[in-house]
Write an enzyme that holds these catalytic residues in place. Sequence first.
Site, short mmCIF file in Angstrom:
data_model
loop_
_atom_site.label_atom_id
_atom_site.label_comp_id
_atom_site.label_asym_id
_atom_site.label_seq_id
_atom_site.Cartn_x
_atom_site.Cartn_y
_atom_site.Cartn_z
N LYS A 1 32.02 4.32 -25.20
CA LYS A 1 32.28 3.53 -26.40
C LYS A 1 31.04 3.37 -27.28
O LYS A 1 31.16 3.28 -28.50
CB LYS A 1 32.84 2.16 -26.03
CG LYS A 1 34.21 2.24 -25.37
CD LYS A 1 34.81 0.87 -25.12
CE LYS A 1 36.20 0.99 -24.50
NZ LYS A 1 36.86 -0.32 -24.38
N GLY B 1 29.28 -4.05 -22.05
CA GLY B 1 29.60 -2.68 -22.44
C GLY B 1 30.42 -2.73 -23.72
O GLY B 1 30.39 -3.74 -24.45
N GLY B 2 31.17 -1.67 -24.00
CA GLY B 2 31.90 -1.62 -25.25
C GLY B 2 32.87 -2.77 -25.43
O GLY B 2 32.87 -3.45 -26.47
N ALA B 3 33.70 -3.05 -24.42
CA ALA B 3 34.67 -4.13 -24.54
C ALA B 3 33.98 -5.49 -24.58
O ALA B 3 34.36 -6.36 -25.38
CB ALA B 3 35.65 -4.08 -23.38
#
Length: 294
Positions: free
Chosen positions: A86, A151-153
Amino acid sequence: MPGATAFPGPIGNAVEIATERYAAILGASPSKGARSPVLWNAAFKAAGIDAVMHPMDVTAGDLPALVAVLKADPRFVGGAVAVPHKQALVPLLDRVEPEAARIGAVNAIYRDGGALVGANTDGAGALSQIEELVGGGHALRTRRALVLGLGGAGLAVAAFLAGRVTELTVANRTRATAETVAGRLGAMVADWPVGADVLSKIDLLVNATTIGHAAGPEGSPVAEADLAALPASAAVYDVIYQPDVTPLLAMASARGLATRNGLGMNLDQAVIAFGKAVPGALEMDAVRAAMRAA
């Protein structure tokens, strides 16, 4: 499969393209159970579009070459991005939407002519679910939130919670990452792993790590003894939806806390992303209905 052609890009699973258009979910191993293809394919069918979403397992080293192949193929309409790409995908795209640029991660891509554009729909999808969990936007504004994992989320969720909760704390295995994010969002930083001293002051706990995929105590980012420090009014949200009850959610439910997994977030972010990839194909309510029924 008659008329099918083997996908020429550098991926670790077999993919054949047999439709006029196609979408893809890019990740380390989406072929092992990612839900996005099920959702997108239901929406393609409802819209009468000759297209399929394919999972594409790709390593970090092969990601640039794969993006180049997708960009050069006009049949590719866009798709989804899964862990761990991501953030790494951002510099490989022609441009990213302002919100995604602020977060520094994308979970969706779509074609705009000859360009590939990145977007982030994780945060919006999670926010609607968290607001429902705690009783609405007004109730959310009174919460002291802790986001585990950036992270991305996690970045997306933290960015959408910033300014919408009374207090935001972030924690990450790599403290430098947490400090950078906290500085950008005006949040506080907690040590990893978080302990009872931190959790006693939190009434909204969000897990955005991948730890919950494991079974047993090692599948929770928080020890059961420390989780007991959460106030009785606390809510626990886990972005993971496979399994549907993670060890963290099981422990929280056993204490009588309000809980929710990431299945609704996965649906809402997919609805938004589909609309970007094939704009005007269906009204958003129709996309949501098709995906929910899948």
